[in-house]
Design an enzyme around this catalytic site. Structure first.
Site, short mmCIF file in Angstrom:
data_model
loop_
_atom_site.label_atom_id
_atom_site.label_comp_id
_atom_site.label_asym_id
_atom_site.label_seq_id
_atom_site.Cartn_x
_atom_site.Cartn_y
_atom_site.Cartn_z
N SER A 78 28.41 76.41 25.26
CA SER A 78 30.05 76.22 25.22
C SER A 78 30.36 77.52 26.53
CB SER A 78 30.52 76.80 23.77
OG SER A 78 31.72 76.44 24.06
N ASP A 297 36.31 73.70 28.76
CA ASP A 297 35.17 74.66 28.61
C ASP A 297 34.03 74.15 29.19
OD1 ASP A 297 34.69 73.53 26.24
OD2 ASP A 297 34.40 75.18 25.39
N ASP A 299 30.89 73.19 27.48
CA ASP A 299 30.45 72.45 26.77
C ASP A 299 31.61 71.09 26.37
OD1 ASP A 299 31.93 73.36 24.99
OD2 ASP A 299 30.04 72.52 23.29
N GLU A 392 43.04 75.07 17.24
CA GLU A 392 42.85 76.29 17.37
C GLU A 392 43.97 76.10 18.46
OE1 GLU A 392 39.43 78.19 15.34
OE2 GLU A 392 39.21 77.40 17.11
N ASN A 394 43.32 78.17 20.97
CA ASN A 394 41.95 78.08 21.79
C ASN A 394 42.23 76.62 22.68
OD1 ASN A 394 40.49 77.07 20.18
ND2 ASN A 394 39.18 79.39 20.16
N ARG A 517 40.88 90.37 11.63
CA ARG A 517 39.67 90.11 11.16
C ARG A 517 38.13 90.34 12.32
NH1 ARG A 517 38.62 86.00 14.63
NH2 ARG A 517 37.01 85.01 13.60
N PRO A 518 37.36 90.42 11.41
CA PRO A 518 36.16 90.77 12.35
C PRO A 518 35.98 89.48 13.76
CG PRO A 518 35.55 90.12 9.77
CD PRO A 518 37.29 90.44 10.09
N SER A 519 34.83 88.99 14.63
CA SER A 519 35.07 88.18 14.76
C SER A 519 33.59 87.81 14.57
CB SER A 519 34.33 89.05 16.36
OG SER A 519 34.03 87.62 16.84
C1 16G Z 1 33.65 79.48 17.68
C2 16G Z 1 34.01 78.46 17.21
C3 16G Z 1 35.78 78.27 17.72
C4 16G Z 1 36.25 80.00 16.79
C5 16G Z 1 35.89 80.79 17.45
C6 16G Z 1 36.46 82.01 17.27
C7 16G Z 1 33.66 76.35 16.58
C8 16G Z 1 33.19 75.19 17.54
N1 16G Z 1 33.48 77.29 17.29
O1 16G Z 1 33.32 79.41 18.68
O2 16G Z 1 36.00 77.09 16.56
O3 16G Z 1 37.59 79.93 17.57
O4 16G Z 1 34.48 80.62 17.49
O5 16G Z 1 35.74 83.20 17.47
O6 16G Z 1 34.00 76.24 15.18
P1 16G Z 1 35.46 84.43 17.00
O7 16G Z 1 35.46 84.62 15.25
O8 16G Z 1 34.53 85.64 17.90
O9 16G Z 1 36.94 85.13 17.06
MG MG Z 2 33.18 75.05 23.44
#
Ligand code: 16G
Ligand code: MG
Length: 559
Positions: A78, A297, A299, A392, A394, A517-519
């Site tokens: 991605s 992005d 992909d 989302e 984003n 929140r944890p990533s």
């Molecule tokens: C991933 C998720 C996206 C989410 C992001 C959060 C999919 C396809 N992609 O890229 O939706 O916004 O993770 O990232 O589900 P984070 O947990 O590091 O904040």
């Molecule tokens: Mg993507």
């Protein structure tokens, strides 16, 4: 499954296990622990061959579980840097892999040797009562990353071990949403969803777009930043199907130059930096106040729009703005179709949605659901509405039409030309919008359709509500796993006492809101804050960041 299966003599799969073990020897596991996370496996591309091999085995099992329906495998990382790569599985209806199977993917990926892998695979098949000799079908694709061809070879080596009873379909280099589409179309027995090919996707999308634009075209040229990724290919292909109806001005379309993928461009860059990619700024294509631009992005499953207000100041039109635009337009069509008693339109967001967008949607009597971060959560919640708009902030998202809604639209006898048009437009939207997963290209076309119907410029679209100033802070902590959340990630349940301190900090600022929140994709904790003013949000974000650091340090073991 049938009683005769239980009575059948045991089949000797020794040869198959030997072939898998022999092939797996070429893909030794590096000394890394892998985890199937929010978006599948994702790390440096060179670490991934063994993982992809194990994903091949799991894809076959998953397909057998569904009596041989096609399962998708997408190789992509991605918006991550070019050296990274990743892989995720796609379920038969074109959705993300069911959550309970993520743990199986992780188990197989962490087997240290071919023997361990075969044993784990065998055990999994037994536990799930899957006949490993049954037919299976796997559709796969990759993005443009330099490591992708090598990874596809590893996948093919795993699939080849099964011989003829596993049908494979390599659709080549394409976007994540197109792979999801092809999986869904392959398994669609009604034959109504579309041809299960890249070309089939382009044709179906183009036909719906033409029907929706009608005589409103040709539209104004649209600059599209393709992040130097695979979206450039699908945009160019799509363009051939619609000619001048929507002339694209593709930017960042270098697919063969080293180091440029997602570099200083793309949807993630724009959303996180809240500015134009330098290449887009330099193109001068946005200098006119009526112009709008879009970024994909790497992909092409995320979309962000923007424009320069007065030809000068950058304005972001993110996933929240797209959700509002789509939901209100679709809501109006449902009203004109006289179907408000049968079709409920709802919006699904995450806690990252700007508070102003949520307030605005609710003020229009459209229900809003908040879910945890990650496409699968939003997608699932959107299925609860007749027409579920999920995005989302984003830029990941789509609009789902339930089967009942489509049936209602098809059987409603219109009593006026306006009602007739509204019904036709709703049906065409269900064809335009990718029903499997968020899709930057189809979302872009949705935005263009709404703007064309409303007769709006980007500025008029933007005028609905004003985002509250917000900050997103990445905090590195000794152990992010001590952070646990509840209430769609809006509240922490641990470390103990931290949420109460965050609540106190929030109360000190006007229109304050903050969560931690944890990533799911990086080794960090994320702090989000919003407030009435820019200085208030800076204060809040800094205060919460400090609280997080203190709590994380207190919980860390002392040396
Ligand atoms: C991933 C998720 C996206 C989410 C992001 C959060 C999919 C396809 N992609 O890229 O939706 O916004 O993770 O990232 O589900 P984070 O947990 O590091 O904040
Ligand atoms: Mg993507």
């Amino acid at each position: 499954m049938s009683s005769s299966a239980a009575a059948a003599p045991p089949v000797d799969h020794t040869q198959l296990f030997d072939r898998i073990a022999a092939a797996a020897k070429n893909y030794p596991k590096p000394d890394v622990t892998f985890g199937y996370g929010t978006a599948g496996f994702r790390t440096l591309g060179k670490r991934l061959p063994s993982v992809i091999f194990s994903v091949g085995l799991l894809a076959v099992l998953r397909s057998q579980r569904f009596n041989g329906k096609a399962i998708g495998v997408m190789v992509t990382a991605s918006h991550n840097p070019e050296a990274d790569n990743g892989v995720k599985l796609v379920d038969p209806a074109g959705e993300m892999l069911e959550q309970s199977w993520e743990a199986y993917a992780t188990t197989l990926a962490n087997c240290a040797s071919p023997a361990e892998l075969v044993a784990a695979y065998k055990q999994l098949a037994e536990q799930l009562h899957i006949n490993i000799g049954a037919p299976a079908s796997v559709v796969y694709a990759a993005d443009t990353r330099p490591s992708s061809p090598e990874l596809i070879k590893a996948l093919e080596a795993a699939l080849a071990a099964f011989g003829d009873h596993v049908k494979t379909n390599n659709i080549g280099v394409t976007t994540t949403p197109i792979l999801h589409y092809v999986v869904k179309a392959t398994n669609d027995t009604s034959g109504e969803y579309g041809e299960p090919t890249i070309e089939g996707y382009q044709k179906k999308t183009a036909a719906a777009f033409k029907a929706l634009i009608g005589n409103r075209g040709p539209l104004k040229p649209l600059p599209v930043d393709c992040a130097n990724g695979v979206g450039a290919l699908s945009l160019a292909d799509f363009s051939k199907h619609i000619g001048d109806l929507l002339p694209f001005r593709p930017l960042n379309t270098e697919l063969n130059k080293e180091g440029v993928l997602n570099y200083q461009c793309g949807a993630d860059y724009v959303k996180t930096k809240q500015q134009l990619p330098p290449s887009v700024a330099e193109s001068g294509l946005l200098n006119h106040p009526d112009n709008r631009g879009a970024s994909f992005d790497g992909d092409a499953d995320r979309l962000i729009y923007y424009y320069l207000k007065g030809g000068k100041s950058f304005r972001l039109l993110d996933g929240d703005k797209i959700a509002v635009l789509a939901a209100l337009f679709i809501g109006d069509l449902v009203t004109r179709a006289k179907l408000t008693d049968k079709i409920q339109v709802g919006v699904v967001q995450t806690a990252y949605a700007n508070g102003s967008s949520t307030k605005f949607i609710k003020s229009r009597n459209i229900p809003v659901t908040c879910t945890a971060t990650g496409v699968k959560h939003l997608h699932h919640a959107a299925l609860n509405y007749d027409i579920g708009v999920y995005f989302e902030a984003n830029g990941h998202g789509t609009v789902l039409f339930s089967d009942d809604t489509i049936a209602t639209l098809k059987k409603t006898e219109p009593e006026s030309p306006d009602q007739d048009r509204a019904i036709k437009h709703l049906l065409a939207l269900s064809q335009l919008i990718n029903q499997a997963v968020g899709d930057a290209l189809s979302d872009l076309l949705l935005v263009e359709v709404v703007l064309a119907h409303r007769g709006w410029s980007a500025e008029e679209w933007d005028a609905g509500y004003e985002d509250l100033p917000n900050r997103l802070v990445k905090v590195e902590v000794p152990d992010r796993h001590i952070f646990h959340t509840t209430d769609a990630e809006r509240k922490l349940t641990s470390p103990a006492g931290l949420q109460a301190r965050i609540d106190e900090a929030v109360l000190k600022v006007e229109q304050g809101r903050s969560f931690v929140r944890p990533s799911g994709t990086e080794d960090c904790v994320r702090v989000y804050a919003e407030a009435a003013t820019s200085s208030a949000v800076d204060t809040l974000a800094a205060a919460v960041t400090d609280l997080v650091k203190t709590a994380a340090a207190e919980a860390a073991p002392h040396p």
